[in-house]
Design a protein around this motif. Sequence first.
Motif, PDB file in Angstrom:
ATOM      1  N   GLU A  79       0.928  -1.014  -0.012  1.00  0.00           N
ATOM      2  CA  GLU A  79       0.098  -0.034  -0.158  1.00  0.00           C
ATOM      3  C   GLU A  79       0.790   1.324   0.013  1.00  0.00           C
ATOM      4  O   GLU A  79       1.955   1.350   0.951  1.00  0.00           O
ATOM      5  CB  GLU A  79      -1.033   0.114   1.216  1.00  0.00           C
ATOM      6  CG  GLU A  79      -2.083  -0.935   1.255  1.00  0.00           C
ATOM      7  CD  GLU A  79      -2.761  -1.073   2.516  1.00  0.00           C
ATOM      8  OE1 GLU A  79      -2.431  -0.539   3.494  1.00  0.00           O
ATOM      9  OE2 GLU A  79      -3.784  -1.675   2.454  1.00  0.00           O
ATOM     10  N   ARG A  80       0.564   2.274  -0.898  1.00  0.00           N
ATOM     11  CA  ARG A  80       1.292   3.625  -0.912  1.00  0.00           C
ATOM     12  C   ARG A  80       0.146   4.641  -0.926  1.00  0.00           C
ATOM     13  O   ARG A  80      -0.873   4.540  -1.249  1.00  0.00           O
ATOM     14  CB  ARG A  80       2.191   3.696  -2.099  1.00  0.00           C
ATOM     15  CG  ARG A  80       3.271   4.408  -1.891  1.00  0.00           C
ATOM     16  CD  ARG A  80       4.222   4.501  -3.168  1.00  0.00           C
ATOM     17  NE  ARG A  80       3.649   3.584  -4.333  1.00  0.00           N
ATOM     18  CZ  ARG A  80       4.155   3.896  -5.576  1.00  0.00           C
ATOM     19  NH1 ARG A  80       4.935   4.623  -5.818  1.00  0.00           N
ATOM     20  NH2 ARG A  80       3.780   3.036  -6.773  1.00  0.00           N
TER      21      ARG A  80
ATOM     22  N   ALA B 220      -5.465   9.318  -0.503  1.00  0.00           N
ATOM     23  CA  ALA B 220      -5.561   8.212  -1.686  1.00  0.00           C
ATOM     24  C   ALA B 220      -4.675   7.050  -1.367  1.00  0.00           C
ATOM     25  O   ALA B 220      -3.697   7.159  -0.902  1.00  0.00           O
ATOM     26  CB  ALA B 220      -5.238   8.866  -2.941  1.00  0.00           C
TER      27      ALA B 220
ATOM     28  N   GLU C 220      -2.877   3.551  -3.123  1.00  0.00           N
ATOM     29  CA  GLU C 220      -2.593   2.957  -4.354  1.00  0.00           C
ATOM     30  C   GLU C 220      -2.160   1.388  -3.809  1.00  0.00           C
ATOM     31  O   GLU C 220      -1.138   1.202  -3.161  1.00  0.00           O
ATOM     32  CB  GLU C 220      -1.365   3.489  -5.133  1.00  0.00           C
ATOM     33  CG  GLU C 220      -1.339   3.448  -6.483  1.00  0.00           C
ATOM     34  CD  GLU C 220      -0.255   4.339  -7.227  1.00  0.00           C
ATOM     35  OE1 GLU C 220      -0.662   5.255  -7.862  1.00  0.00           O
ATOM     36  OE2 GLU C 220       0.947   3.895  -6.952  1.00  0.00           O
TER      37      GLU C 220
ATOM     38  N   ARG D 189      -1.163  -2.325  -4.312  1.00  0.00           N
ATOM     39  CA  ARG D 189      -0.317  -2.974  -5.577  1.00  0.00           C
ATOM     40  C   ARG D 189      -0.161  -4.505  -5.106  1.00  0.00           C
ATOM     41  O   ARG D 189       0.120  -4.897  -3.884  1.00  0.00           O
ATOM     42  CB  ARG D 189       1.032  -2.538  -5.756  1.00  0.00           C
ATOM     43  CG  ARG D 189       1.179  -0.983  -6.137  1.00  0.00           C
ATOM     44  CD  ARG D 189       2.644  -0.417  -6.293  1.00  0.00           C
ATOM     45  NE  ARG D 189       2.491   0.644  -7.079  1.00  0.00           N
ATOM     46  CZ  ARG D 189       2.649   0.706  -8.300  1.00  0.00           C
ATOM     47  NH1 ARG D 189       2.876  -0.380  -8.885  1.00  0.00           N
ATOM     48  NH2 ARG D 189       2.756   1.809  -8.906  1.00  0.00           N
TER      49      ARG D 189
ATOM     50  N   ARG E  66      -5.669  -1.927 -15.340  1.00  0.00           N
ATOM     51  CA  ARG E  66      -5.206  -2.074 -13.866  1.00  0.00           C
ATOM     52  C   ARG E  66      -3.846  -2.764 -13.597  1.00  0.00           C
ATOM     53  O   ARG E  66      -3.297  -2.623 -12.619  1.00  0.00           O
ATOM     54  CB  ARG E  66      -6.344  -2.185 -12.860  1.00  0.00           C
ATOM     55  CG  ARG E  66      -7.222  -1.290 -12.855  1.00  0.00           C
ATOM     56  CD  ARG E  66      -8.340  -1.730 -11.777  1.00  0.00           C
ATOM     57  NE  ARG E  66      -9.250  -2.843 -12.594  1.00  0.00           N
ATOM     58  CZ  ARG E  66     -10.465  -3.434 -12.183  1.00  0.00           C
ATOM     59  NH1 ARG E  66     -10.837  -2.839 -11.153  1.00  0.00           N
ATOM     60  NH2 ARG E  66     -11.041  -4.340 -12.834  1.00  0.00           N
TER      61      ARG E  66
ATOM     62  N   VAL F 262      -2.720  -2.660  -9.964  1.00  0.00           N
ATOM     63  CA  VAL F 262      -2.707  -1.706  -9.176  1.00  0.00           C
ATOM     64  C   VAL F 262      -4.131  -1.009  -9.171  1.00  0.00           C
ATOM     65  O   VAL F 262      -4.941  -0.774 -10.089  1.00  0.00           O
ATOM     66  CB  VAL F 262      -2.120  -0.351  -9.919  1.00  0.00           C
ATOM     67  CG1 VAL F 262      -1.732   1.042  -9.022  1.00  0.00           C
ATOM     68  CG2 VAL F 262      -0.386  -0.907 -10.017  1.00  0.00           C
TER      69      VAL F 262
ATOM     70  N   ARG G 189      -6.343   2.000  -7.423  1.00  0.00           N
ATOM     71  CA  ARG G 189      -6.262   3.294  -6.779  1.00  0.00           C
ATOM     72  C   ARG G 189      -7.670   3.712  -6.063  1.00  0.00           C
ATOM     73  O   ARG G 189      -8.282   3.587  -6.873  1.00  0.00           O
ATOM     74  CB  ARG G 189      -5.807   4.184  -7.585  1.00  0.00           C
ATOM     75  CG  ARG G 189      -5.372   5.740  -7.358  1.00  0.00           C
ATOM     76  CD  ARG G 189      -4.966   6.583  -8.338  1.00  0.00           C
ATOM     77  NE  ARG G 189      -5.135   8.032  -7.752  1.00  0.00           N
ATOM     78  CZ  ARG G 189      -4.068   8.714  -7.132  1.00  0.00           C
ATOM     79  NH1 ARG G 189      -2.919   8.037  -7.257  1.00  0.00           N
ATOM     80  NH2 ARG G 189      -4.109   9.989  -6.841  1.00  0.00           N
TER      81      ARG G 189
ATOM     82  N   GLU H   6      -9.593   6.622  -3.965  1.00  0.00           N
ATOM     83  CA  GLU H   6      -9.623   8.073  -3.508  1.00  0.00           C
ATOM     84  C   GLU H   6     -10.959   8.654  -3.497  1.00  0.00           C
ATOM     85  O   GLU H   6     -11.217   9.909  -3.392  1.00  0.00           O
ATOM     86  CB  GLU H   6      -8.719   8.747  -4.257  1.00  0.00           C
ATOM     87  CG  GLU H   6      -9.229   8.952  -6.154  1.00  0.00           C
ATOM     88  CD  GLU H   6      -8.409   9.756  -6.805  1.00  0.00           C
ATOM     89  OE1 GLU H   6      -8.445  10.857  -6.759  1.00  0.00           O
ATOM     90  OE2 GLU H   6      -7.401   9.268  -7.505  1.00  0.00           O
TER      91      GLU H   6
ATOM     92  N   ASN I 108     -10.417   4.553   2.407  1.00  0.00           N
ATOM     93  CA  ASN I 108      -9.794   4.284   1.159  1.00  0.00           C
ATOM     94  C   ASN I 108      -9.034   3.124   1.004  1.00  0.00           C
ATOM     95  O   ASN I 108      -9.182   2.185   0.110  1.00  0.00           O
ATOM     96  CB  ASN I 108      -8.792   5.456   0.700  1.00  0.00           C
ATOM     97  CG  ASN I 108      -9.682   6.747   0.167  1.00  0.00           C
ATOM     98  OD1 ASN I 108     -10.835   6.614  -0.415  1.00  0.00           O
ATOM     99  ND2 ASN I 108      -9.113   7.855   0.339  1.00  0.00           N
ATOM    100  N   ARG I 109      -8.381   2.818   2.254  1.00  0.00           N
ATOM    101  CA  ARG I 109      -7.710   1.569   2.244  1.00  0.00           C
ATOM    102  C   ARG I 109      -8.552   0.245   2.243  1.00  0.00           C
ATOM    103  O   ARG I 109      -8.321  -0.581   1.527  1.00  0.00           O
ATOM    104  CB  ARG I 109      -7.018   1.457   3.667  1.00  0.00           C
ATOM    105  CG  ARG I 109      -6.151   0.048   3.803  1.00  0.00           C
ATOM    106  CD  ARG I 109      -5.644  -0.039   5.042  1.00  0.00           C
ATOM    107  NE  ARG I 109      -4.202   0.602   5.142  1.00  0.00           N
ATOM    108  CZ  ARG I 109      -3.891   1.348   6.333  1.00  0.00           C
ATOM    109  NH1 ARG I 109      -4.481   1.131   7.513  1.00  0.00           N
ATOM    110  NH2 ARG I 109      -2.765   1.809   6.275  1.00  0.00           N
TER     111      ARG I 109
ATOM    112  N   ALA J 214     -10.050   0.103  -1.413  1.00  0.00           N
ATOM    113  CA  ALA J 214      -9.211  -0.594  -2.381  1.00  0.00           C
ATOM    114  C   ALA J 214      -9.045  -2.247  -1.739  1.00  0.00           C
ATOM    115  O   ALA J 214      -9.179  -3.038  -2.911  1.00  0.00           O
ATOM    116  CB  ALA J 214      -7.765   0.096  -2.116  1.00  0.00           C
TER     117      ALA J 214
END
Length: 137
Positions: free
Chosen positions: A17-18, A36, A38, A40, A64, A72, A74, A76, A84-85, A88
């Motif tokens: 997670e980023r 947000a 991202e 992966r 994606r 990936v 994303r 947001e 958001n986590r 995703a």
Amino acid sequence: MIRISTNIALAEDEIEERFVQASGPGGQNVNKVASAVELRFALAASQSLPPDVKQRVTGLAGRRLNKDGVLVIRAERFRSQEQNREDAEKRLVMLIRQALTAPKKRRPTRPTRASKERRLKAKKARGSLKKERRGEW
């Protein structure tokens, strides 16, 4: 562990997670907070998924999935990083669950005798209509 089904679970170390800044409206908040996510997931290198499921995920992922085989996602939609986590993660689980069910194999069918007869009858009617229009001069 992220549980996908009764016999499939993803290990936490397979997911990275980023946190990045979200785009769009939000005033000062959006400019200073990295809310947000991202997510992966190295699909190609994953040991958790069977090969047939990997192949179907590859087809479903579309844009994606990058050329390195990393999926990936994303997220947001929400202002909160935690929401958001979760969003995703939920989208990843939904994508993999969708790939778990193998598509039904198409069984070719043939037209029935009645449908063939209807088609030929309609052709005859159209032909006779055109023949009547011709008329002798």
